[in-house]
Design an enzyme around this catalytic site. Structure first.
Site, PDB file in Angstrom:
ATOM      1  N   GLY A  46      -5.788  -3.134  -4.698  1.00  0.00           N
ATOM      2  CA  GLY A  46      -4.746  -2.921  -3.703  1.00  0.00           C
ATOM      3  C   GLY A  46      -5.294  -3.152  -2.306  1.00  0.00           C
ATOM      4  O   GLY A  46      -6.507  -3.086  -2.080  1.00  0.00           O
ATOM      5  N   GLN A  51      -5.534  -1.877   6.623  1.00  0.00           N
ATOM      6  CA  GLN A  51      -6.932  -2.189   6.307  1.00  0.00           C
ATOM      7  C   GLN A  51      -7.373  -3.519   6.918  1.00  0.00           C
ATOM      8  O   GLN A  51      -8.571  -3.787   6.996  1.00  0.00           O
ATOM      9  CB  GLN A  51      -7.160  -2.216   4.799  1.00  0.00           C
ATOM     10  CG  GLN A  51      -7.088  -0.846   4.157  1.00  0.00           C
ATOM     11  CD  GLN A  51      -7.300  -0.955   2.665  1.00  0.00           C
ATOM     12  OE1 GLN A  51      -6.356  -1.129   1.922  1.00  0.00           O
ATOM     13  NE2 GLN A  51      -8.550  -0.850   2.241  1.00  0.00           N
ATOM     14  N   CYS A  97     -12.502   2.059  -2.629  1.00  0.00           N
ATOM     15  CA  CYS A  97     -11.666   1.499  -1.566  1.00  0.00           C
ATOM     16  C   CYS A  97     -12.401   0.336  -0.906  1.00  0.00           C
ATOM     17  O   CYS A  97     -13.597   0.430  -0.643  1.00  0.00           O
ATOM     18  CB  CYS A  97     -11.366   2.588  -0.540  1.00  0.00           C
ATOM     19  SG  CYS A  97     -10.326   2.062   0.827  1.00  0.00           S
ATOM     20  N   LEU A  98     -11.669  -0.749  -0.636  1.00  0.00           N
ATOM     21  CA  LEU A  98     -12.287  -1.899   0.039  1.00  0.00           C
ATOM     22  C   LEU A  98     -12.783  -1.537   1.442  1.00  0.00           C
ATOM     23  O   LEU A  98     -13.679  -2.187   1.965  1.00  0.00           O
ATOM     24  CB  LEU A  98     -11.293  -3.062   0.112  1.00  0.00           C
ATOM     25  CG  LEU A  98     -10.924  -3.700  -1.233  1.00  0.00           C
ATOM     26  CD1 LEU A  98      -9.835  -4.753  -1.036  1.00  0.00           C
ATOM     27  CD2 LEU A  98     -12.136  -4.310  -1.913  1.00  0.00           C
ATOM     28  N   HIS A 139      -2.711   5.761  -3.425  1.00  0.00           N
ATOM     29  CA  HIS A 139      -3.861   5.421  -2.583  1.00  0.00           C
ATOM     30  C   HIS A 139      -3.415   4.566  -1.387  1.00  0.00           C
ATOM     31  O   HIS A 139      -3.785   4.832  -0.242  1.00  0.00           O
ATOM     32  CB  HIS A 139      -4.897   4.675  -3.446  1.00  0.00           C
ATOM     33  CG  HIS A 139      -6.126   4.244  -2.707  1.00  0.00           C
ATOM     34  ND1 HIS A 139      -7.329   4.885  -2.865  1.00  0.00           N
ATOM     35  CD2 HIS A 139      -6.340   3.234  -1.832  1.00  0.00           C
ATOM     36  CE1 HIS A 139      -8.236   4.282  -2.097  1.00  0.00           C
ATOM     37  NE2 HIS A 139      -7.666   3.271  -1.470  1.00  0.00           N
ATOM     38  N   GLU A 140      -2.581   3.548  -1.673  1.00  0.00           N
ATOM     39  CA  GLU A 140      -2.139   2.643  -0.606  1.00  0.00           C
ATOM     40  C   GLU A 140      -1.149   3.324   0.346  1.00  0.00           C
ATOM     41  O   GLU A 140      -1.202   3.104   1.559  1.00  0.00           O
ATOM     42  CB  GLU A 140      -1.544   1.357  -1.186  1.00  0.00           C
ATOM     43  CG  GLU A 140      -2.517   0.539  -2.038  1.00  0.00           C
ATOM     44  CD  GLU A 140      -3.845   0.202  -1.365  1.00  0.00           C
ATOM     45  OE1 GLU A 140      -3.890   0.067  -0.126  1.00  0.00           O
ATOM     46  OE2 GLU A 140      -4.845   0.071  -2.077  1.00  0.00           O
ATOM     47  N   HIS A 143      -3.016   5.161   2.863  1.00  0.00           N
ATOM     48  CA  HIS A 143      -3.481   4.284   3.956  1.00  0.00           C
ATOM     49  C   HIS A 143      -2.399   4.135   5.024  1.00  0.00           C
ATOM     50  O   HIS A 143      -2.693   4.170   6.223  1.00  0.00           O
ATOM     51  CB  HIS A 143      -3.841   2.887   3.433  1.00  0.00           C
ATOM     52  CG  HIS A 143      -5.230   2.765   2.910  1.00  0.00           C
ATOM     53  ND1 HIS A 143      -6.348   3.012   3.673  1.00  0.00           N
ATOM     54  CD2 HIS A 143      -5.689   2.391   1.695  1.00  0.00           C
ATOM     55  CE1 HIS A 143      -7.442   2.807   2.958  1.00  0.00           C
ATOM     56  NE2 HIS A 143      -7.061   2.430   1.738  1.00  0.00           N
TER      57      HIS A 143
END
Length: 173
Positions: A46, A51, A97-98, A139-140, A143
């Site tokens: 994702g 991000q 997480c990226l 999770h997204e 963000h």
């Protein structure tokens, strides 16, 4: 197509709450395509717009195929202006997480979710998810609200993360 720069923790922009998307145009479509290329290149599941420094309520999710672990673009969800309609159950999930590379930790999440959202054309949709899809959506959405998965960790695990991060940053210098 462009590969976008992914912001890394502790970049303060990651804490910025995202704004509603109002224009569903070719610029948005290009941005979604660029997000997909960026996420694919980094082997992510994702990616939220914040991000890559854009504080808009946009994220994409592409869950790997369960049988052969292959990511196929036909499984891509482009989610704009999401709103939770329902959250049920609870589950622990090992998340990464990226924006926080190399760190994984177990997080408490809802097991099943129902989400209202818009697609790239502004069409309203409803999505029911469970397992990894439900986890990735939560999770997204976090963000989009300026929250990172490390914020959900108990204090001792959070301290462990901060210590590991300092060591990684020192090793890079």
């Amino acid at each position: 197509m462009a590969i976008l720069d992914i912001l890394k923790y502790p970049n303060k922009i990651l804490r910025t709450p995202s704004q509603e998307v109002e224009k569903f145009d070719k610029d948005l479509h290009q941005f979604l395509d660029d997000m997909y290329e960026t996420m694919s290149q980094k082997n992510g599941v994702g990616l939220a717009a914040i991000q890559v420094g854009i504080p808009k309520k946009i994220f994409i999710i592409n869950i790997p195929d369960e049988e052969n672990e292959v990511i196929d673009k036909k499984n891509l969800f482009e989610i704009i202006n999401p709103v939770f309609l329902k959250k049920e159950g609870s589950i622990k999930w090992n998340e990464g997480c990226l924006s926080i590379p190399e760190f994984y930790e177990e997080v408490d999440r809802f097991e099943k979710i129902t989400l209202a959202y818009q697609d790239r054309y502004g069409e309203r949709k409803i999505l029911k998810g469970e397992g990894l899809l439900a986890i990735a959506i939560q999770h997204e959405v976090d963000h989009l609200n300026g929250t990172l998965f490390i914020d959900k960790l108990p204090i001792l695990k959070r301290k462990k993360f901060e210590k590991e991060l300092k060591k990684i940053q020192k090793d890079i210098k």
